[in-house]
Enzyme design. Sequence first.
Site, PDB file in Angstrom:
ATOM      1  N   ASP A 329      35.835  25.239  43.717  1.00  0.00           N
ATOM      2  CA  ASP A 329      37.073  26.256  43.767  1.00  0.00           C
ATOM      3  C   ASP A 329      38.389  25.513  43.577  1.00  0.00           C
ATOM      4  O   ASP A 329      38.727  24.479  44.262  1.00  0.00           O
ATOM      5  CB  ASP A 329      37.294  26.811  45.435  1.00  0.00           C
ATOM      6  CG  ASP A 329      38.363  27.683  45.563  1.00  0.00           C
ATOM      7  OD1 ASP A 329      37.925  29.134  45.231  1.00  0.00           O
ATOM      8  OD2 ASP A 329      39.266  27.403  45.890  1.00  0.00           O
ATOM      9  N   ASN A 337      49.512  31.173  39.600  1.00  0.00           N
ATOM     10  CA  ASN A 337      49.824  32.504  39.219  1.00  0.00           C
ATOM     11  C   ASN A 337      51.090  32.977  39.377  1.00  0.00           C
ATOM     12  O   ASN A 337      51.799  33.625  38.700  1.00  0.00           O
ATOM     13  CB  ASN A 337      48.555  33.465  39.430  1.00  0.00           C
ATOM     14  CG  ASN A 337      47.229  33.252  38.913  1.00  0.00           C
ATOM     15  OD1 ASN A 337      47.171  32.796  37.820  1.00  0.00           O
ATOM     16  ND2 ASN A 337      45.982  33.408  39.527  1.00  0.00           N
ATOM     17  N   ASP A 346      44.864  31.915  33.478  1.00  0.00           N
ATOM     18  CA  ASP A 346      43.851  31.997  32.390  1.00  0.00           C
ATOM     19  C   ASP A 346      43.650  30.828  31.545  1.00  0.00           C
ATOM     20  O   ASP A 346      42.347  30.085  31.318  1.00  0.00           O
ATOM     21  CB  ASP A 346      43.995  33.179  31.454  1.00  0.00           C
ATOM     22  CG  ASP A 346      43.717  34.463  32.229  1.00  0.00           C
ATOM     23  OD1 ASP A 346      43.402  34.488  33.553  1.00  0.00           O
ATOM     24  OD2 ASP A 346      44.444  35.534  31.597  1.00  0.00           O
ATOM     25  N   GLU A 372      38.523  31.946  40.748  1.00  0.00           N
ATOM     26  CA  GLU A 372      38.741  30.726  40.420  1.00  0.00           C
ATOM     27  C   GLU A 372      37.476  29.824  40.900  1.00  0.00           C
ATOM     28  O   GLU A 372      37.823  28.468  41.106  1.00  0.00           O
ATOM     29  CB  GLU A 372      40.088  30.169  41.086  1.00  0.00           C
ATOM     30  CG  GLU A 372      40.034  30.178  42.526  1.00  0.00           C
ATOM     31  CD  GLU A 372      40.528  31.492  43.198  1.00  0.00           C
ATOM     32  OE1 GLU A 372      40.744  31.420  44.580  1.00  0.00           O
ATOM     33  OE2 GLU A 372      40.513  32.415  42.560  1.00  0.00           O
TER      34      GLU A 372
END
Length: 462
Positions: A329, A337, A346, A372
Site C-alpha cells: 500500500d 492526489n 496515476d 493504491e
Amino acid sequence: EIYTLSLHDALPIYELILSSIGMPVIAGILFVVWAVFFFKNPVPVFPLVAILVAALYYFSGYIHSGVLAAFAAAAAFLGIMFVHNAVSMLLVMLEIVWLAAFYFVLELYRLKYVSMQNKMQEEFDILDREITLKDSEIAENNKRTSAIIQQIENFQTMGRMIQSFEASLNEQEIIEKSGDLAERFIGKGNWKLKKNVYGDIFAKYIKTTGMPLIVTDLSSDRRFPTMQNRYFSIIAVPVEVNGVFWGILRGTASKKNAFKDADLRLLSILSGIVSTVLNNAYLYLKIQDLAITDGLTGLYTQSYFKERLKEEMKRSKSNRVPLSVAILDIDFFKKINDAYGHQAGDVILRQVAALLRGRFRETDLLSRYGGEEFGVIMLHTDEKEAEKVLEEIRSSIEKERFFLPIESYHPVQVRITVSIGFAELNKKTAAVEDEIIKKADRALYEAKKAGRNCVAGFQNGQ
C-alpha cells in the site's frame, strides 16, 4: 427424296419380292390374255385393264403400272383397226381416254401424296433439329447443374471444416489445422501454414512482391535455384493479420504441373478464411488480456489475482511447496492526489507498477489489488525469503525518485514509501484464497500501525 405410293419400305422381304417381280409378271400374263381376247372381239372390256393397272400401281409402283397402261393404250389403239362397228370404235376410243384420265388421276394423287410426305419430312427434320438442340441444351444444363451441385457440396464440406476450424483460438492450433484444411479442400499436395519469412525463400518472395505464387516446374525456375531437388510444383498465397503480412499458406507436390489457376483461386479464398480466424484469435487474446489486466498499470486485476491464487494454493498444498502472499500500500497516497491532482496520482501508480515488475521474479504474479494497493503471489517462497525480498523492494521504492509532469520544463520530484503485509501458506491455513488474503491484510494493518514504510508478516495470534 421422292416418295411413291408403294408398300416397298414397309413390306417384309418375301412380300417385297412378290410386289417387285411377282405382280408385274402376273399383270403381264393377264395383259397378254386380255390383249388376245381384245383382238378377237374388241368390245368394251377395257375396265378390266384399269383394275389391273390400279392393282399394279398399288403393289408395284407407278413405273410398272405406267408401262402396263401404255401397253394397254397401244394395244387398244391398234385394235381400233380391226373394229368395223362405229359404236364399238367410239367406245374403245373413250376407254383409251378414260384409261389415260384414270392414270392421270392416280399420278396426281401420287404427286400430292409425295408433296405431303416431303412437307411432313421437312417438318419432321425441323422438329428433329429442334429436339437435338434441346437435347444439347439439356445436356449442357445438366453439366452446369452438376458443376454447381459439386461446388455447393465443396462449399458445404468447406463450411463444416471451417466451423470446426473457427473454434480454434490458439495460434499454434490454427497453424496445425490450416495444413489439414488446405489438403482436404484442394485435394492434393502437402500443405503448411508458415509464420514470418525467416528461413523461407518463398515467403520472402511473396512478402516482397505482395503477390501469390504458383510454380509448375521448380527445377527450371531461376528465381529459386536452391530448391531444385526437393519438389517440382509449389503454390503459395500471403496471409495477413490486421492488414499486415503474417506469413504464407504453402502447398508443394513432387510432380510437375500439379497445381492450376483454379487451385490458386480456391487457395486465395482459404487464405482469407485463415486470416479471419487468426484475427479472431488475436482479438480474443486482446479482449482476454483487457479483461484480466488493469488498464492503468498493466498489472492483473483483483478478480484474476484471486482466481490464480486459488489455483496456486491448491497446487502448493498438493506439491507441499511454500507460497506467500503480500499486499503493498502506498503511504499517504491521498496527499499526492490532493496536492497534485489525480493525474499525478496515476503517474505514481504506473511508475510503482513498473518498478515492481522489474524487482519481482517472472514467476511471481503481480496485480493492482485496490486503488493504491498491489497484490503479489510469491511462488516457492517461504516466510523468511518473502520478508527478505519484500524488504528490498520497500527500500528500493523509498530510494526511488518519482517525477510528476506538472510543469513542462520543471517536473516535480517526489518520494514515496510503501507499507507491506504478507502471509505464508502453511498447514494451519485453509486452501481458501480469502483466508490467506485476510492474513496478509492484517499484517498490512500492523505495518501501518507501526508507523508505515515497513514490512510486517502475519503472526499467529493476530
